[in-house]
Scaffold this active site. Structure first.
Site, PDB file in Angstrom:
ATOM      1  N   SER A   1      48.421  31.012  66.999  1.00 31.21           N
ATOM      2  CA  SER A   1      49.205  32.125  67.519  1.00 31.21           C
ATOM      3  C   SER A   1      48.388  32.889  68.572  1.00 31.21           C
ATOM      4  O   SER A   1      47.892  32.287  69.520  1.00 31.21           O
ATOM      5  CB  SER A   1      49.658  33.024  66.356  1.00 31.21           C
ATOM      6  OG  SER A   1      50.653  33.938  66.750  1.00 31.21           O
TER       7      SER A   1
ATOM      8  N   ASP B   1      59.077  26.153  66.356  1.00 31.12           N
ATOM      9  CA  ASP B   1      58.247  27.364  66.459  1.00 31.12           C
ATOM     10  C   ASP B   1      58.605  28.099  67.747  1.00 31.12           C
ATOM     11  O   ASP B   1      58.471  27.557  68.851  1.00 31.12           O
ATOM     12  CB  ASP B   1      56.765  26.965  66.448  1.00 31.12           C
ATOM     13  CG  ASP B   1      55.820  28.160  66.488  1.00 31.12           C
ATOM     14  OD1 ASP B   1      56.279  29.295  66.705  1.00 31.12           O
ATOM     15  OD2 ASP B   1      54.608  27.955  66.295  1.00 31.12           O
TER      16      ASP B   1
ATOM     17  N   HIS C   1      56.518  28.642  62.678  1.00 34.51           N
ATOM     18  CA  HIS C   1      55.295  29.212  63.245  1.00 34.51           C
ATOM     19  C   HIS C   1      54.215  29.397  62.187  1.00 34.51           C
ATOM     20  O   HIS C   1      53.027  29.335  62.505  1.00 34.51           O
ATOM     21  CB  HIS C   1      55.610  30.570  63.886  1.00 34.51           C
ATOM     22  CG  HIS C   1      54.424  31.219  64.537  1.00 34.51           C
ATOM     23  ND1 HIS C   1      53.789  30.676  65.628  1.00 34.51           N
ATOM     24  CD2 HIS C   1      53.754  32.368  64.239  1.00 34.51           C
ATOM     25  CE1 HIS C   1      52.776  31.459  65.976  1.00 34.51           C
ATOM     26  NE2 HIS C   1      52.734  32.488  65.153  1.00 34.51           N
TER      27      HIS C   1
END
Length: 270
Positions: free
Chosen positions: A143, A200, A256
């Site tokens: 991320s 994602d 994610h």
């Protein structure tokens, strides 16, 4: 997978060795959410680094079996991180020792976050390379951490030009404009690994209409179960419309938070 004309394309699956590497370095990225992580991926912890103002946390580890110095950076885990994520103005990449082509621009919030720990990381990595000159360097993160990992790779490559440097990001947003992406592609080629799980939404959360452009190479785990056969190597230019960019962004979602069947905050610290 299909192209923009609607024709079905056979995905280019990856080797078992490459797949295992993608999983291996994700375990470092996942472990960065846990502090302290005394033995990252079973290896030697060199130092943990944090900045209280930007709330960036990371560690430097050393793997003497693979002969690597690894920099792992935590993803978003606080309100401060989210504020940094939202600073999407494109700005020149000003960081210790960095000189990029004219016109290269990066995400201002990501750059501020990286610069808050950059000098410490450059110093520590330099010290480790002085002691272990045959080691390579790896940066990794999930991320936000993945976005900082590519900024870190660029900074470390410019500071240690003769050292082999690879970078692995997982679920990372777009980091800069096309000039920056082209520089990354030309400098790192297949040594820059950008991994996306299914739908994602974070990698496409910052749209290209804002001047952003992904660097390559994307590795897209496009279906289940996770394996080398369900992970495609996408076009090295960065914005492959037959890969994850073919799916409209859904923001932060379940895909994610789990890569290769592993929850993104799972520690591998022993």
């Amino acid at each position: 997978m299909s192209n923009c004309d609607g024709k079905t394309l056979a995905p280019m699956s990856i080797s078992n060795d490459l797949y295992n590497d993608l999983v291996y370095y994700f375990k470092y990225a996942s472990s960065a959410y846990t502090m302290p992580c005394l033995r990252p991926n079973g290896n030697h912890l060199v130092i943990e680094i944090s900045n209280p103002l930007t709330d960036i946390q990371c560690f430097v580890a050393r793997d003497d079996h693979r002969k690597e110095v690894v920099v792992a950076i935590r993803g978003s885990a606080s309100v401060t991180d989210i504020v940094m994520d939202a600073q999407i103005a494109l700005v020149p990449f000003i960081s210790p020792g960095v000189k990029l082509p004219s016109g290269a621009r990066v995400h201002s919030g990501f750059l501020l976050s990286w610069d808050s720990v950059a000098m410490q990381i450059v110093t520590i990595v330099g010290r480790e390379l002085a002691r272990y000159p045959n080691h390579s360097v790896v940066t990794t993160g999930h991320s936000l951490g993945g976005s900082l990992a590519i900024l870190g790779a660029v900074t470390l490559q410019q500071n240690f030009e003769t050292t082999s440097i690879r970078t692995y990001s997982y679920g990372a947003p777009r980091v800069g404009n096309k000039i920056f992406a082209d520089y990354v592609n030309a400098t790192f080629g297949d040594k820059a690994h950008r991994v996306v799980h299914g739908n994602d939404g974070v990698p496409t959360m910052i749209p290209t209409q804002f001047g952003y452009h992904h660097h390559g190479v994307e590795y897209w785990q496009y279906t289940h179960p996770p394996s080398e056969e369900t992970t495609a190597k996408c076009n090295s230019e960065g914005e492959d419309l037959t890969c994850s960019a073919s799916i409209p962004s859904q923001g932060v979602n379940l895909a994610h938070m789990r890569y290769f069947g592993i929850l993104a905050t799972t520690p591998f610290c022993f």
